[in-house]
Motif scaffolding. Structure first.
Motif, PDB file in Angstrom:
ATOM      1  N   GLN A 140      -7.035  -4.074 -16.467  1.00  0.00           N
ATOM      2  CA  GLN A 140      -6.271  -3.085 -15.704  1.00  0.00           C
ATOM      3  C   GLN A 140      -5.772  -3.815 -14.462  1.00  0.00           C
ATOM      4  O   GLN A 140      -6.554  -4.482 -13.794  1.00  0.00           O
ATOM      5  N   GLN A 197       0.583   0.241 -11.444  1.00  0.00           N
ATOM      6  CA  GLN A 197      -0.622   0.082 -12.226  1.00  0.00           C
ATOM      7  C   GLN A 197      -0.244  -0.078 -13.691  1.00  0.00           C
ATOM      8  O   GLN A 197       0.588   0.654 -14.206  1.00  0.00           O
ATOM      9  N   PHE A 245       0.370  -4.806  -5.820  1.00  0.00           N
ATOM     10  CA  PHE A 245       0.895  -4.434  -4.507  1.00  0.00           C
ATOM     11  C   PHE A 245       2.010  -5.408  -4.169  1.00  0.00           C
ATOM     12  O   PHE A 245       1.845  -6.616  -4.320  1.00  0.00           O
ATOM     13  N   SER A 295       4.610  -1.809  -0.521  1.00  0.00           N
ATOM     14  CA  SER A 295       5.289  -0.769  -1.286  1.00  0.00           C
ATOM     15  C   SER A 295       4.236   0.007  -2.075  1.00  0.00           C
ATOM     16  O   SER A 295       3.065  -0.351  -2.101  1.00  0.00           O
ATOM     17  N   ARG A 296       4.677   1.038  -2.739  1.00  0.00           N
ATOM     18  CA  ARG A 296       3.749   1.867  -3.493  1.00  0.00           C
ATOM     19  C   ARG A 296       3.148   1.035  -4.643  1.00  0.00           C
ATOM     20  O   ARG A 296       3.891   0.392  -5.395  1.00  0.00           O
ATOM     21  N   PRO A 297       1.826   1.008  -4.787  1.00  0.00           N
ATOM     22  CA  PRO A 297       1.237   0.136  -5.806  1.00  0.00           C
ATOM     23  C   PRO A 297       1.582   0.582  -7.228  1.00  0.00           C
ATOM     24  O   PRO A 297       1.747   1.766  -7.490  1.00  0.00           O
ATOM     25  N   ILE A 334     -10.017   2.044  -3.594  1.00  0.00           N
ATOM     26  CA  ILE A 334      -9.271   0.799  -3.401  1.00  0.00           C
ATOM     27  C   ILE A 334      -8.386   0.963  -2.167  1.00  0.00           C
ATOM     28  O   ILE A 334      -7.648   1.943  -2.052  1.00  0.00           O
ATOM     29  N   VAL A 353      -3.644  -3.644 -10.780  1.00  0.00           N
ATOM     30  CA  VAL A 353      -2.978  -2.888  -9.729  1.00  0.00           C
ATOM     31  C   VAL A 353      -2.163  -3.895  -8.929  1.00  0.00           C
ATOM     32  O   VAL A 353      -2.687  -4.908  -8.488  1.00  0.00           O
TER      33      VAL A 353
END
Lengths: 252, 608
Positions: free
Chosen positions: B218, B207, B222, B203-205, B187, B220
């Motif tokens: 699920q 989950q 961002f 920024s840091r994804p 990804i 993710v």
């Protein structure tokens, strides 16, 4: 779930954390003052980093090395402090503060070994070399040469009595010889001097398994005789020779 | 792709393909499997027999129910018992997007004027967990019956924190990737081309799992921030995201599988566990944001475009200094908003302060400016107040935070004193009390001194060596000049010889003028005198005593008999004119002048 972790790691690596870079012109003088304020606030490690940044930008001065030495001294890195005092001496050899701090720093070094067995003449010449910077010695030599030329021409054109001109010439020649000797001492003897920046044991052979010959506490001065990959053959000022890891010492 | 090109080169020269008649050409479409799971793919092979060169037909229009990807051609030429046959196969990968029963329609191809049509093929697309091929991921099995298309199994959404914002206001933007029942790998960060916006970094994804419409996904997430740089209705997106889907490879046969077996192609695939990878680009819907102009009323003068909520702090240290010593001013802005484009109010250089360029750092929602000021005189009593204005998005009004003024005390600059730490008290200066002195290192230097590039030394400089060479050359030149003058003074022979050509030159010049005046007597007189004087200087003889005999003797010693003859002839001619007043014309005078010049030149060349 595993693939998510993998991809998070991939994202991490592919530079998600690249922070914005501030393009700005480096101003060494401002940096020097900022470092001074950091020092006054007692943030010695930060101050040392700031001074190192100026050096990393290719600039130096005696004052810079002196302040860096102070910052290292205050943050407890005695070896680096002495190293930087030694460097500062090359640019301001007659500075009283520097002399005082260098001497005080040396008293803090455990088992500091000074040079021994020097003759009277050697000591005088060494002191003479220490008193001036290399630039001053070189300029002085040029000046002496010019003076000798002038005296010779005066003798030719204005018929100076040969007794006087000979005496003056002899004095100038003696001074020039002293000057040249001092320059040679400065360039050759100080060429390979290094300071121990972290305490280390000198060994009989350049391997980690070699047996210990003598120990070198942080802040001692040594002469580097030979270098072999990660090891340096060093001579303590009292003449003892051993092998020490290169990373534990730094050339002045 | 591994089996895409499989070529046998025929080295024997046999009937060329042009001789193959059109009747032998045939066309056939085949697939490796008729049942395929959603998200996986099947392989379609179009086989042309009896031809060598057929371009790959474009199928993306013809087959609407699948994503079509062309893999490549596969050519085979064989000669068996003198029978020549050639074959071209074009291989495609078809990826279904929906569950259901589909048909690959009859495909028509035009080859050398002949239209060939293939048979239709029925394909069944089933949901992921097909009985004979367990999926890699076990998530979302029980919900899978609700899902009919791939778009429901993996999709991308784009959301904004606000639909309406002020110019420069920070808007949070979230891109979410929803996945269920699929294996996703590689990804990448979403791509957003926000036209008219200034975008932050992603920024840091994050989950997590989220249930939407009874299906567990699920997710993710961002996050980033946008700040609009234009007013009016703006469009954000669509967001695009690249990733790969993984499937367990299904059974399939290609027309040339036996070659692959021979070449060990399957071994290679088995090594990777028969997992099939499919790259895909997901796309979200667009998003509209209405950007409002900042209100003009009550807009502070020093407003520089900061929108959001901020805290502003300023701090100066030290506040007691000597004139010429630095003070560090530290400004901190903290808060939510377009911090990146916020400008901090720095102090400008004036008659009170010398100012260095500020250094700005930004991290974790805090922007810090550090500036070094140096008060110029002791009359400075304060650092002026600093104002920071911003548009508050909560109260929808402008706000100004003032800090300072900062009172400072500036003392007169002192002459630089150095610490004197007396190491050994000198004789006669012993202090009456036994005093114990504290010991520490002396304080740092206030000023950087002469900052010069590392490695630059006077003795290495060009100027220094120029000076050395210049003085050496000057000394040498002075010596040479001195010795020459000394010799001129003491050595008459040398001096006269040096003088000879110069004097001769002068005499000759005077004589030349006389030719023009056509005064033979004067001319010959002058010429005679010049030559005589020259010879006198040259051979160090008293001018009155020069005689032809003497000269010829001297020249004989130097083996220059020819010259002595010439001199003699000139002397004779001169005497003849001077005493016998023979008539001469201009040409004759020129001739003898020429001769004299030649003799002087020749004598100059004779050494000594």
């Amino acid at each position: 779930m595993k693939f998510f972790r993998i991809f998070v790691f991939v994202c991490f690596v592919t530079g998600i954390l690249v922070s914005p870079v501030w393009a700005e012109v480096f101003n060494p003088t401002a940096k020097f003052y900022t470092a001074g304020v950091q020092y006054k606030d007692g943030r010695y490690a930060e101050a040392a980093a700031s001074y190192e940044e100026i050096l990393a930008n290719g600039l130096r001065s005696g004052e810079l090395y002196y302040n860096l030495g102070n910052s290292y001294f205050k943050s407890g890195q005695l070896g680096k402090a002495i190293l930087n005092y030694e460097r500062a001496k090359r640019f301001m050899p007659r500075d009283g503060d520097l002399k005082s701090n260098d001497e005080f720093a040396r008293t803090q070094v455990q088992g500091f070994i000074d040079g021994q067995g020097k003759s009277f003449l050697e000591k005088i010449l060494a002191n003479y070399a220490d008193y001036f910077t290399a630039d001053e010695l070189a300029l002085g030599l040029l000046f002496l040469g010019g003076l000798m030329g002038c005296v010779y021409l005066l003798k030719l054109f204005f018929h100076w009595p040969s007794r006087i001109s000979f005496a003056v010439m002899a004095v100038l020649l003696l001074l020039a010889v002293v000057q040249i000797t001092a320059l040679v001492i400065k360039f050759s003897a100080q060429e390979n001097l290094a300071v121990i920046i972290q305490s280390v044991d000198a060994k009989f052979e350049p391997t980690a398994k070699g047996s210990v010959h003598f120990s070198l506490p942080e802040g001692n001065k040594v002469t580097v005789l030979e270098q072999r990959s990660d090891w340096a053959k060093i001579q303590r000022l009292d003449g003892k020779i051993g092998w020490a890891e290169k990373k534990s010492l730094e050339k002045i | 792709m591994k089996r895409a090109v499989c070529l046998i080169i025929v080295l024997l020269f046999y009937p060329t393909p042009n001789q193959v008649s059109a009747q032998d050409v045939s066309f056939e479409a085949s697939v490796d499997t008729k049942q395929v799971q959603l998200g996986a793919s099947l392989q379609l092979t179009l086989t042309f027999t009896g031809v060598q060169n057929v371009p790959a037909p474009d199928l993306s229009q013809a087959i609407a129910d699948f994503d079509v990807q062309y893999l490549g051609p596969s050519t085979r030429i064989s000669i068996v018992n003198g029978q020549y046959s050639s074959m071209v196969a074009h291989i495609y990968v078809l990826s279904p997007n929906k569950i259901g029963k589909f048909q690959i329609p009859p495909l028509s191809v035009n080859i050398s004027g002949q239209t060939l049509t293939s048979e239709p093929i029925d394909i069944e697309v089933v949901d992921t967990p097909v009985s004979h091929a367990p999926p890699l991921s076990s998530q979302g099995q029980e919900d899978s019956q609700n899902i009919a298309s791939l778009d429901d199994k993996i999709f991308l959404t784009l959301e904004a924190g606000k639909k309406q914002a002020y110019l420069h206001e920070k808007i949070s933007v979230t891109v979410k990737l929803f996945v269920t029942g699929l294996s996703v790998r590689d990804i990448q960060l979403p791509e957003l081309k926000p036209f008219g916006f200034e975008a932050d970094q992603w920024s840091r994804p994050q989950q997590y799992t989220q249930t939407v419409g009874g299906i567990q996904y699920q997710v993710v997430e961002f996050n980033t921030f946008l700040s609009p740089t234009r007013t009016g209705p703006l469009e954000v997106g669509p967001a695009k995201l690249m990733c790969s889907l993984l499937f367990r490879r299904s059974q399939r046969r290609s027309p040339f599988d036996h070659f692959d077996d021979m070449l060990g192609g399957d071994l290679f695939e088995d090594f990777f566990g028969g997992v099939q990878k499919r790259d895909m680009v997901l796309q979200s819907a667009n998003l509209n944001v209405d950007v409002l102009e900042l209100p003009e009323e009550n807009k502070p003068k020093d407003f520089s475009g900061a929108v959001g909520q901020f805290e502003f702090k300023a701090q100066a240290s030290p506040n007691q200094v000597k004139a010429g010593d630095p003070i560090t001013l530290r400004l901190t802005i903290q808060g939510e908003g377009n911090l990146k484009s916020v400008q901090l109010p720095a102090i400008k250089e004036d008659e009170n302060f010398k100012v260095y360029d500020p250094q700005v750092k930004e991290e974790n929602g805090t922007k810090v400016l550090e500036q070094v000021l140096i008060p110029k005189t002791e009359k400075v009593t304060e650092i002026p107040a600093l104002n920071f204005s911003y548009f508050d998005t909560q109260s929808l009004s402008y706000k100004t935070i003032a800090q300072g003024p900062f009172p400072i005390e500036v003392a007169k600059p002192e002459a630089t004193e150095t610490f004197k730490i007396v190491e050994t008290p000198q004789e006669g200066m012993k202090s009456p009390l036994a005093e114990s002195l504290g010991r520490d290192i002396v304080f740092i230097k206030e000023h950087p001194g002469n900052l010069r590039p590392i490695g630059s030394h006077v003795y290495k400089s060009f100027l220094f060596w120029c000076l050395v060479i210049f003085s050496l050359v000057g000394f040498a030149v002075t010596l040479v000049v001195f010795h020459r003058q000394q010799r001129l003074k003491t050595d008459v022979v040398y001096a006269r010889r040096l003088k000879a050509p110069l004097a001769a030159k002068k005499g000759l010049a005077a004589a030349q003028k006389l030719i023009e005046k056509e005064d033979p007597r004067e001319f010959y007189d002058g010429l005679f005198q010049t030559l005589k004087e020259y010879l006198g200087h040259k051979f160090h003889l008293p001018a009155g005593t020069i005689s032809v005999v003497e000269i010829s003797q001297l020249l004989k010693a130097k083996r220059q008999e020819a010259l002595s003859e010439k001199i003699k002839s000139i002397f004779d001619e001169c005497e003849m004119v001077r005493y016998a007043s023979a008539t001469v014309d201009k040409t004759k005078m020129k001739e003898i002048f020429q001769k004299t010049q030649e003799i002087i030149d020749a004598l100059e060349r004779v050494n000594g």
